[in-house]
Scaffold this active site. Structure first.
Site, PDB file in Angstrom:
ATOM      1  N   ARG A 236       1.047  -3.475  -6.904  1.00 50.63           N
ATOM      2  CA  ARG A 236       0.152  -2.379  -6.579  1.00 50.63           C
ATOM      3  C   ARG A 236      -0.704  -2.805  -5.393  1.00 50.63           C
ATOM      4  NH1 ARG A 236       2.232   1.897  -8.813  1.00 50.63           N
ATOM      5  NH2 ARG A 236       0.259   3.010  -8.975  1.00 50.63           N
ATOM      6  N   ASP A 260       4.835  -4.189   0.315  1.00 46.41           N
ATOM      7  CA  ASP A 260       5.481  -2.897   0.076  1.00 46.41           C
ATOM      8  C   ASP A 260       4.454  -1.852  -0.335  1.00 46.41           C
ATOM      9  OD1 ASP A 260       7.955  -1.281  -0.234  1.00 46.41           O
ATOM     10  OD2 ASP A 260       7.311  -1.169  -2.330  1.00 46.41           O
ATOM     11  N   GLU A 265      -2.237   3.690   0.575  1.00 50.28           N
ATOM     12  CA  GLU A 265      -0.893   4.205   0.844  1.00 50.28           C
ATOM     13  C   GLU A 265      -0.744   5.712   0.664  1.00 50.28           C
ATOM     14  OE1 GLU A 265       1.352   3.242  -3.396  1.00 50.28           O
ATOM     15  OE2 GLU A 265       1.514   1.827  -1.752  1.00 50.28           O
ATOM     16  N   HIS A 297       6.253   1.503   0.260  1.00 45.97           N
ATOM     17  CA  HIS A 297       6.524   1.731  -1.161  1.00 45.97           C
ATOM     18  C   HIS A 297       8.004   2.057  -1.395  1.00 45.97           C
ATOM     19  CE1 HIS A 297       4.047   2.545  -4.957  1.00 45.97           C
ATOM     20  NE2 HIS A 297       5.304   2.439  -5.337  1.00 45.97           N
TER      21      HIS A 297
END
Length: 332
Positions: A236, A260, A265, A297
């Site tokens: 996360r 990622d 985000e 993501h």
């Protein structure tokens, strides 16, 4: 039984149609997110599923769902921090998730990011783009078998990542408040996070986001990491203080970061935002850094994982309605 699926993406449609046909249950696909404006579409349905990129924390949404007789939001995600859990509980709305879908999907990208950084791929590509193919000493890399990889969070995803790294010859250590009995033979547990951070060349994060893990990696414990350590986060975004990570990357304390997920985000994930929207943001900053691998993501984004996310989220609704018992529930 009728199920409404919010925020259905084109890549999910095949999985929804497959499950609907196999279970002989009507599933209506809705492209929009679950919001205060769209919650009325849930009227007449027995359950709803969604994959949110914006929070569901408006009390009126839960109030409306209760009014419509919908007692469950089945999230097509592992994490549920996008939902107001206390508020949902107050209105008797269960939030269910998909805690296990394809651990390999996330674990494989974590390994890919680490290897990309370890072998200086981005820097090599940048040099080549201007015609420089020389064996510059700044581009020499380490082999994974000479590295110690620290897995922080040793659930199914973390343990899968550890197994993959081990298969490449790395020494694997791990830290988790709850030790996984299946970890024997894969990794050596450390008693504290600090002990792991001091020993690891590569730190790979595989934790949920809760109060205790918010900004788990920060300037205070970056100081105790090895010089030239690599941090990989496929968990996360808020597991790391990104400003502290950037400062350590710019100073040379950290050799690289594979990211990622980011705390900000929702600004860009699964959207065509254009470069103007991210101008001046941390996203633009990270994209321009030679020692950062940034993906939006995408760790979960495999055919197997998407099929599992859809089918398990729908199974959660079906089983709950048929048995009167909630499955994969996080707040009841």
């Amino acid at each position: 039984m009728r199920i409404l699926a919010y925020h259905v993406q084109p890549y999910e449609e095949k999985a929804f149609l497959k499950w609907s046909k196999e279970n002989n249950i009507e599933v209506v696909l809705e492209k929009g997110l679950l919001t205060l404006d769209s919650v009325e579409k849930a009227k007449g349905f027995d359950g709803v599923t969604t994959q949110q990129v914006i929070p569901v924390k408006d009390e009126e949404i839960f109030k409306k769902l209760k009014e419509y007789g919908v007692g469950q939001i089945s999230s097509r995600t592992a994490g549920v921090d996008m939902f107001g859990l206390d508020m949902a509980k107050e209105y008797g709305i269960a939030i269910t998730n998909v805690p296990r879908y394809s651990p390999n999907a996330i674990a494989e990208l974590a390994v890919s990011h680490a290897m990309h950084l370890l072998r200086n791929v981005k820097r090599i590509e940048k040099a080549m783009s201007v015609g420089d193919f020389s064996w510059n000493k700044d581009l020499i890399s380490r082999e994974i078998r000479s590295c110690t990889v620290g897995i922080v969070g040793t659930g199914r995803i973390g343990l899968t990542a550890g197994t993959l790294f081990k298969g490449l010859g790395a020494n694997i250590i791990g830290y988790d408040k709850f030790r996984n009995p299946d970890a024997d033979g894969v990794l050596e547990y450390k008693d504290t996070l600090e002990e792991l951070l001091k020993e690891a060349d590569i730190i790979s994060l595989h934790l949920p986001l809760v109060d205790d893990t918010y900004h788990l990696i920060n300037k205070d414990n970056i100081k105790i990491m090895k010089d030239d350590a690599i941090v990989v986060n496929t968990g996360r975004g808020a597991l790391v203080n990104i400003d502290d990570i950037i400062e350590a990357l710019e100073s040379g304390k950290l050799a690289g970061a594979g990211l990622d997920v980011l705390e900000c985000e929702t600004l860009y994930v699964n959207q065509k935002v254009g470069l103007e929207k991210i101008k001046g943001t941390v996203v633009e900053k990270l994209m321009g850094m030679d020692n950062v691998v940034l993906t939006g993501h995408f760790a979960f984004f495999t055919e197997t994982a998407v099929d599992n996310l859809v089918s398990i989220s729908l199974d959660n609704i079906k089983k709950s309605i048929e048995t009167g018992k909630l499955h994969n529930c996080t707040n009841m």
